[in-house]
Scaffold this motif. Structure first.
Motif, PDB file in Angstrom:
ATOM      1  N   ARG A 104       0.950  -1.211  -0.039  1.00 14.97           N
ATOM      2  CA  ARG A 104      -0.153   0.006  -0.077  1.00 14.97           C
ATOM      3  C   ARG A 104       0.975   1.302  -0.113  1.00 14.97           C
ATOM      4  O   ARG A 104       0.533   2.070  -0.678  1.00 14.97           O
ATOM      5  N   ALA A 105       1.892   1.128   0.723  1.00 14.58           N
ATOM      6  CA  ALA A 105       2.871   2.524   0.852  1.00 14.58           C
ATOM      7  C   ALA A 105       3.460   2.684  -0.456  1.00 14.58           C
ATOM      8  O   ALA A 105       3.585   3.630  -0.885  1.00 14.58           O
ATOM      9  N   GLU A 106       4.109   1.453  -1.146  1.00 19.64           N
ATOM     10  CA  GLU A 106       4.654   1.477  -2.473  1.00 19.64           C
ATOM     11  C   GLU A 106       3.642   2.150  -3.407  1.00 19.64           C
ATOM     12  O   GLU A 106       3.884   2.991  -4.193  1.00 19.64           O
ATOM     13  N   ALA A 107       2.435   1.600  -3.345  1.00 23.26           N
ATOM     14  CA  ALA A 107       1.340   2.002  -4.311  1.00 23.26           C
ATOM     15  C   ALA A 107       1.117   3.485  -4.005  1.00 23.26           C
ATOM     16  O   ALA A 107       0.911   4.428  -5.145  1.00 23.26           O
ATOM     17  N   GLU A 108       0.932   4.048  -2.891  1.00 23.08           N
ATOM     18  CA  GLU A 108       0.462   5.474  -2.594  1.00 23.08           C
ATOM     19  C   GLU A 108       1.778   6.420  -3.025  1.00 23.08           C
ATOM     20  O   GLU A 108       1.701   7.330  -3.572  1.00 23.08           O
ATOM     21  N   GLN A 109       3.153   5.881  -2.785  1.00 23.96           N
ATOM     22  CA  GLN A 109       4.527   6.423  -3.394  1.00 23.96           C
ATOM     23  C   GLN A 109       4.215   6.724  -4.909  1.00 23.96           C
ATOM     24  O   GLN A 109       4.638   7.582  -5.459  1.00 23.96           O
ATOM     25  N   GLU A 110       3.906   5.402  -5.610  1.00 24.95           N
ATOM     26  CA  GLU A 110       4.082   5.383  -6.905  1.00 24.95           C
ATOM     27  C   GLU A 110       2.848   6.409  -7.561  1.00 24.95           C
ATOM     28  O   GLU A 110       2.930   7.338  -8.620  1.00 24.95           O
ATOM     29  N   ALA A 111       1.565   6.894  -7.173  1.00 24.29           N
ATOM     30  CA  ALA A 111       0.511   7.392  -6.987  1.00 24.29           C
ATOM     31  C   ALA A 111       1.071   8.841  -6.943  1.00 24.29           C
ATOM     32  O   ALA A 111       0.700   9.617  -7.788  1.00 24.29           O
ATOM     33  N   ALA A 112       1.530   9.040  -5.918  1.00 25.78           N
ATOM     34  CA  ALA A 112       2.252  10.551  -5.745  1.00 25.78           C
ATOM     35  C   ALA A 112       3.257  10.809  -6.897  1.00 25.78           C
ATOM     36  O   ALA A 112       3.033  11.943  -7.305  1.00 25.78           O
ATOM     37  N   ARG A 113       4.049   9.797  -7.261  1.00 22.81           N
ATOM     38  CA  ARG A 113       5.182  10.069  -8.190  1.00 22.81           C
ATOM     39  C   ARG A 113       4.451  10.651  -9.521  1.00 22.81           C
ATOM     40  O   ARG A 113       4.806  11.582 -10.381  1.00 22.81           O
ATOM     41  N   ILE A 114       3.277   9.370  -9.898  1.00 15.03           N
ATOM     42  CA  ILE A 114       2.529   9.836 -11.088  1.00 15.03           C
ATOM     43  C   ILE A 114       1.838  11.227 -11.150  1.00 15.03           C
ATOM     44  O   ILE A 114       1.594  11.685 -12.181  1.00 15.03           O
ATOM     45  N   LYS A 115       1.328  11.449 -10.038  1.00 20.58           N
ATOM     46  CA  LYS A 115       0.588  12.648  -9.971  1.00 20.58           C
ATOM     47  C   LYS A 115       1.582  13.818 -10.062  1.00 20.58           C
ATOM     48  O   LYS A 115       1.080  14.675 -10.786  1.00 20.58           O
ATOM     49  N   ALA A 116       2.493  13.798  -9.277  1.00 20.44           N
ATOM     50  CA  ALA A 116       3.556  14.966  -9.420  1.00 20.44           C
ATOM     51  C   ALA A 116       4.094  14.934 -10.971  1.00 20.44           C
ATOM     52  O   ALA A 116       4.320  16.027 -11.398  1.00 20.44           O
ATOM     53  N   ARG A 117       4.397  13.728 -11.539  1.00 15.27           N
ATOM     54  CA  ARG A 117       4.797  13.907 -12.934  1.00 15.27           C
ATOM     55  C   ARG A 117       3.740  14.667 -13.862  1.00 15.27           C
ATOM     56  O   ARG A 117       4.100  15.375 -14.767  1.00 15.27           O
ATOM     57  N   GLY A 118       2.400  14.050 -13.361  1.00 17.69           N
ATOM     58  CA  GLY A 118       1.306  14.665 -14.392  1.00 17.69           C
ATOM     59  C   GLY A 118       1.173  16.318 -14.139  1.00 17.69           C
ATOM     60  O   GLY A 118       0.852  16.863 -14.992  1.00 17.69           O
ATOM     61  N   GLU A 119       1.128  16.449 -12.930  1.00  8.46           N
ATOM     62  CA  GLU A 119       1.323  18.090 -12.477  1.00  8.46           C
ATOM     63  C   GLU A 119       2.297  18.688 -13.324  1.00  8.46           C
ATOM     64  O   GLU A 119       2.098  19.811 -13.810  1.00  8.46           O
ATOM     65  N   GLU A 120       3.727  18.002 -13.350  1.00 15.21           N
ATOM     66  CA  GLU A 120       4.541  18.911 -13.773  1.00 15.21           C
ATOM     67  C   GLU A 120       4.456  18.909 -15.482  1.00 15.21           C
ATOM     68  O   GLU A 120       4.761  20.019 -16.253  1.00 15.21           O
ATOM     69  N   GLN A 121       4.031  17.812 -16.019  1.00 14.94           N
ATOM     70  CA  GLN A 121       3.429  17.852 -17.373  1.00 14.94           C
ATOM     71  C   GLN A 121       2.342  18.967 -17.749  1.00 14.94           C
ATOM     72  O   GLN A 121       2.440  19.550 -18.643  1.00 14.94           O
ATOM     73  N   VAL A 122       1.258  18.929 -16.632  1.00 12.82           N
ATOM     74  CA  VAL A 122       0.349  20.031 -17.076  1.00 12.82           C
ATOM     75  C   VAL A 122       1.026  21.534 -16.910  1.00 12.82           C
ATOM     76  O   VAL A 122       0.538  22.251 -17.754  1.00 12.82           O
ATOM     77  N   VAL A 123       1.820  21.535 -15.802  1.00 11.83           N
ATOM     78  CA  VAL A 123       2.367  22.966 -15.712  1.00 11.83           C
ATOM     79  C   VAL A 123       3.404  23.189 -17.195  1.00 11.83           C
ATOM     80  O   VAL A 123       3.206  24.468 -17.552  1.00 11.83           O
ATOM     81  N   ALA A 124       4.089  22.418 -17.547  1.00  9.20           N
ATOM     82  CA  ALA A 124       4.984  22.701 -18.887  1.00  9.20           C
ATOM     83  C   ALA A 124       3.917  22.623 -19.862  1.00  9.20           C
ATOM     84  O   ALA A 124       4.415  23.609 -20.775  1.00  9.20           O
ATOM     85  N   ALA A 125       2.739  22.010 -20.080  1.00  9.09           N
ATOM     86  CA  ALA A 125       1.866  22.248 -21.165  1.00  9.09           C
ATOM     87  C   ALA A 125       1.514  23.328 -21.244  1.00  9.09           C
ATOM     88  O   ALA A 125       1.260  24.326 -22.193  1.00  9.09           O
TER      89      ALA A 125
END
Length: 182
Positions: A104-125
């Motif tokens: 669960r902790a790994e999944a939460e970390q992965e979800a946070a990483r994916i969310k951060a990457r998505g936010e970075e991509q949204v900001v870059a876009a």
């Protein structure tokens, strides 16, 4: 007369004297032989059978005691194995809970990483879209200004300052609209 005759004849029930003596002597010899040879053998057989029966009973009792002891040992081992099985089940449950928590902790970390990457991509876009829109709006505003003024702005620095001031006004009006919407 008949009585006298009867007295002279021996009675059929009583044995003759020599037969009686011979019978007693034969009985004494038979008794002696039986007492000397047969009775000790019978006594010996009786003792052997008594020993065999008592020994069988003793062996049966010992076997029963051994069976009871083995049963107690088996029950103790079985109780120990049941306790061991319960401990292993508890350990497995705890380990399963730990693995579940780690996953669960790994999944939460992965979800946070994916969310951060998505936010970075949204900001870059968004930044890329702003730059693109800025360039388009700047180009369109220059064209509009040329049409309105009917003159072409020849100077690049003047053109750049006009675009920047126009975009600044657009950003201020967009910021005012956003703060009014919130």
């Amino acid at each position: 007369m008949e009585l006298i005759i009867a007295a002279e004849e021996p009675l059929p029930i009583l044995p003759h004297g020599n037969e009686l003596v011979l019978g007693i002597v034969a009985f004494a010899i038979l008794l002696f032989v039986l007492w000397k040879f047969a009775v000790p053998r019978f006594e010996k057989l009786y003792e052997e059978r008594t020993d065999a029966i008592e020994g069988g009973l003793k062996r049966a009792q010992e076997t029963q005691e051994q069976a009871d002891r083995l049963k107690r040992e088996y029950e103790e081992q079985l109780a120990g194995l049941r306790a061991e099985a319960a401990r292993i089940r508890d350990d497995a449950r705890a380990e399963g809970q730990q693995i579940k928590a780690e996953l669960r902790a790994e999944a939460e970390q992965e979800a946070a990483r994916i969310k951060a990457r998505g936010e970075e991509q949204v900001v870059a876009a968004r930044d890329a879209a702003q730059r693109s829109l800025r360039n388009e709006v700047g180009g369109l505003s220059v064209q509009l200004a040329e049409r309105l003024l009917r003159e072409q702005l020849a100077d690049d620095s003047r053109r750049s300052s006009t675009i920047d001031s126009f975009l600044g006004e657009l950003e201020q009006s967009a910021g005012a609209q956003r703060s009014g919407a919130n």
